[in-house]
Design an enzyme around this catalytic site. Structure first.
Site, PDB file in Angstrom:
ATOM      1  N   ASP A  82      78.972  28.422  68.106  1.00 56.94           N
ATOM      2  CA  ASP A  82      78.321  27.439  68.973  1.00 56.94           C
ATOM      3  C   ASP A  82      78.769  26.031  68.570  1.00 56.94           C
ATOM      4  OD1 ASP A  82      76.944  29.546  70.043  1.00 56.94           O
ATOM      5  OD2 ASP A  82      75.168  29.233  68.785  1.00 56.94           O
TER       6      ASP A  82
HETATM    7  N1  URA Z   1      75.213  33.317  66.253  1.00 48.89           N
HETATM    8  C1  URA Z   1      74.749  32.180  66.826  1.00 48.89           C
HETATM    9  O1  URA Z   1      73.613  32.109  67.243  1.00 48.89           O
HETATM   10  N2  URA Z   1      75.580  31.130  66.909  1.00 48.89           N
HETATM   11  C2  URA Z   1      76.840  31.132  66.433  1.00 48.89           C
HETATM   12  O2  URA Z   1      77.554  30.137  66.543  1.00 48.89           O
HETATM   13  C3  URA Z   1      77.308  32.322  65.850  1.00 48.89           C
HETATM   14  C4  URA Z   1      76.466  33.406  65.769  1.00 48.89           C
END
Ligand code: URA
Length: 299
Positions: A106
């Protein structure tokens, strides 16, 4: 491996552009098998010669693997009309090679991001069937408790219908805010955040620490990157390195050829064509109009 131009081979390390390689060659700073290279246009087989630049022998690869410590605030995408992507953090040479991020983090997640031009390896690392563990460090609001670990281990079904495979949750600190390690073998959208939110513990900070054997180099500051070392590359899933060879010869039954693409059916001694003998579990197969198909185990 087919022969390729010296400038292309050296530029594939991502450290010099082809134009820079031409200058290096002109200045006599490139050695091939101990001799000064005469021209950047000479062609060599990277697997059977040693190339050195400025006295340093190069690790030439068919593919390029980059470890990036992704900072918060950049997208793990190859292009985005509006914001910065992880590719903007790399050199133009690496961008030109065509590396892409293996999976996504993310925008606000930090940590290990592998970038490569090796599509097969990317697929292997991301496939839930290959069981490559991804480990995340998370800080959450709320007190984590053993029941949360049990729920992760059991495999959770989230309120929005998302079914999660069993996952690991190790509590590092529990209080008004808690810290933990989460181990996933799949990578669904916002999965760590959604699983912890489903336990009433929203994530306030998330960082990926490892993917399979590959661990984030803690000397890399957020935004910094480096190529994988030879040792790290050697630990990438072997199956996919060997799969790049064309075919295998079964040493015990020389009339049959098998492909790595088949399911496990029996243990057979095989020789990778052009490679070293190895032992593995592969299904028996037969040629059918020069394509391969499986023979049932009982055949
Ligand atoms: N899980 C999440 O919630 N975000 C990420 O960036 C990776 C795994």
């Amino acid at each position: 491996m087919a022969k390729e131009r010296l400038d292309k081979l050296i530029a594939s390390t991502g450290r010099w552009s082809r134009r820079e390689v031409k200058t290096l060659v002109r200045e006599g700073r490139v050695l091939v098998d101990g001799r000064i290279a005469g021209s950047a246009e000479e062609k060599y087989d990277a697997e059977s010669c040693r190339i050195a630049v400025n006295g340093e022998e190069l690790l030439l690869r068919r593919h390029t693997y980059v470890m990036l410590h992704k900072p918060a605030g950049v997208l793990s995408a190859t292009e985005d009309g509006r914001g910065r992507t992880v590719l903007d953090l790399l050199t133009p040479e690496l961008r030109k090679i065509g590396v892409f991020p293996v999976g996504r983090l993310d925008k606000d997640t930090e940590g290990l991001l592998l970038l490569t031009d090796d599509g097969e390896l990317a697929h292997a690392l991301l496939s839930p069937k290959k069981h490559v563990d991804k480990v995340y460090y998370a800080r959450v609001s709320g007190r984590l408790a053993p029941e949360d670990c049990a729920a992760f281990e059991a495999g959770m079904m989230l309120g929005d219908g998302l079914e999660c495979l069993p996952a690991g949750l190790e509590i590092l600190a529990a209080g008004e805010t808690s810290e933990c390690l989460v181990t996933l073998r799949e990578g669904k959208f916002h999965q760590v955040k959604r699983m912890l939110a489903a336990r009433g513990k929203p994530v306030t900070y998330l960082k990926r620490l490892s993917m399979g054997s590959l661990r984030l180099d803690d000397t890399l500051a957020p935004g910094e990157f480096r190529l994988l070392t030879a040792a790290e590359e050697a630990q990438l899933p072997r199956f996919f390195v060997e799969k790049r060879k064309n075919s295998l010869q079964i040493m015990s039954k020389p009339s049959i050829m098998i492909s790595f693409n088949q399911q496990v059916a029996q243990t057979t001694r095989v020789r990778v064509s052009g490679g070293t003998p190895c032992q593995g579990e592969f299904s028996r197969t037969s040629f059918c109009n020069s394509r391969m198909r499986s023979i049932p185990r009982s055949a």
